[in-house]
Scaffold this active site. Sequence first.
Site, PDB file in Angstrom:
ATOM      1  N   GLU A 177     -46.370  19.063  21.457  1.00 46.03           N
ATOM      2  CA  GLU A 177     -47.448  18.884  22.441  1.00 46.03           C
ATOM      3  C   GLU A 177     -47.842  20.207  23.100  1.00 46.03           C
ATOM      4  O   GLU A 177     -47.216  20.636  24.069  1.00 46.03           O
ATOM      5  CB  GLU A 177     -47.011  17.889  23.531  1.00 46.03           C
ATOM      6  CG  GLU A 177     -48.112  17.659  24.577  1.00 46.03           C
ATOM      7  CD  GLU A 177     -47.676  16.785  25.749  1.00 46.03           C
ATOM      8  OE1 GLU A 177     -46.471  16.598  25.946  1.00 46.03           O
ATOM      9  OE2 GLU A 177     -48.566  16.304  26.462  1.00 46.03           O
ATOM     10  N   LYS A 219     -49.203  15.939  19.451  1.00 49.14           N
ATOM     11  CA  LYS A 219     -49.745  15.357  20.682  1.00 49.14           C
ATOM     12  C   LYS A 219     -50.696  16.388  21.259  1.00 49.14           C
ATOM     13  O   LYS A 219     -50.273  17.458  21.711  1.00 49.14           O
ATOM     14  CB  LYS A 219     -48.626  15.014  21.663  1.00 49.14           C
ATOM     15  CG  LYS A 219     -49.135  14.493  23.005  1.00 49.14           C
ATOM     16  CD  LYS A 219     -48.091  13.686  23.738  1.00 49.14           C
ATOM     17  CE  LYS A 219     -48.576  13.268  25.123  1.00 49.14           C
ATOM     18  NZ  LYS A 219     -47.742  12.242  25.730  1.00 49.14           N
TER      19      LYS A 219
HETATM   20  P1  13P Z   1     -50.618  12.131  30.693  1.00 45.71           P
HETATM   21  O1  13P Z   1     -51.252  11.158  29.736  1.00 45.71           O
HETATM   22  O2  13P Z   1     -50.456  11.598  32.084  1.00 45.71           O
HETATM   23  O3  13P Z   1     -51.241  13.493  30.619  1.00 45.71           O
HETATM   24  O4  13P Z   1     -49.101  12.312  30.221  1.00 45.71           O
HETATM   25  C1  13P Z   1     -48.810  12.411  28.892  1.00 45.71           C
HETATM   26  C2  13P Z   1     -47.651  13.293  28.706  1.00 45.71           C
HETATM   27  O5  13P Z   1     -46.663  12.902  28.143  1.00 45.71           O
HETATM   28  C3  13P Z   1     -47.751  14.667  29.183  1.00 45.71           C
HETATM   29  O6  13P Z   1     -46.682  15.394  28.698  1.00 45.71           O
END
Ligand code: 13P
Length: 334
Positions: A177, A219
């Site tokens: 991510e 992600k």
């Molecule tokens: P949000 O969808 O609130 O941005 O959180 C997702 C997430 O896992 C951020 O690391």
Amino acid sequence: MSIEQLAETAQAMVAPGKGIIAIDESTGTIGKRFASVGLENTEENRRAYREMLLTTPKLNEHISGAILYDETIRQSTKDGVPFAKYMADNGIIPGIKVDKGAHALAGCPGELVTEGLDGLRERLQEYYKLGARFAKWRAVINIGESIPSGTCIESNAHALARYAALCQECGLVPMVEPEVIMDGDHDIETCYEVTEATLRSLFDALYQQNVLLEGTILKASMVISGKGCEEQADVEEVAESTVMCLKSTVPAILPGVVFLSGGQTDEQSTAHLDAMNQMGNLPWPLSFSYGRAMQQAALKLWAKDTKANIAKAQQTVFDRAKENGQAALGKWNG
Ligand code: 13P
């Protein structure tokens, strides 16, 4: 662990019409969310809240997996069933956040690098034993005057790739991510350029570290106007820019891409995902891994009465999962 098993898990995470619920807030972050609705940040409140979310009836109709925090994967339902076992028994793949947060990057004022590689192999082995089958690591890329620097983008990509290789060695699917943050007054074109550079650097680093893309999930953050930008791009532009950026940077062999919500409203997050899937002709499934956009309505309801409102709050979780599941198919009736 064979690549076939990793690929199977990765594909199940992005099964048609299903996405992920991210409930991996650190103790500090969940404390902020609780404070916003007047709840005390105690271990029992955190446990009870996560139990309410995870025991939502029929959650697995639209949710394939949930990302837990270290404390949560060691907790159980009030009847004593470990959360990871409860999830596996109910068709939800347990995931775990394994990074140790974003810290100041030395030499690069205003920029962050995510830490947590030291001792990670041993932690991943333990999480596998506790039932986790995928793991998340979040890098933070801020946009501002003269940032992000190449140093920040490359340092974060390198750490993401090292973590991803370790995950695969330990039998966990890495959910990589790199979040390009929405805060700031930058326009959508700037977000596009930064996201493109970030994803190029990430996939280069994954290749350098021998990470098998067939067993990896991305992600991603959407390509979107900064929150403070005067000109806000509409749904169509966000969808088109995001898909174009992903198509030009993400190899087609990746099993799937899920999005974070990043501060978008519930409706925006669903509308954007739906618009992307309506475009069709995509090399990978595009789905969701929302935290706030899955939880915020339910948290508000639950906070009003943490016993009497459980069923109502769970209905809200289910409804958000259903809407986002429809958007993952391009079939949301917004
Ligand atoms: P949000 O969808 O609130 O941005 O959180 C997702 C997430 O896992 C951020 O690391």
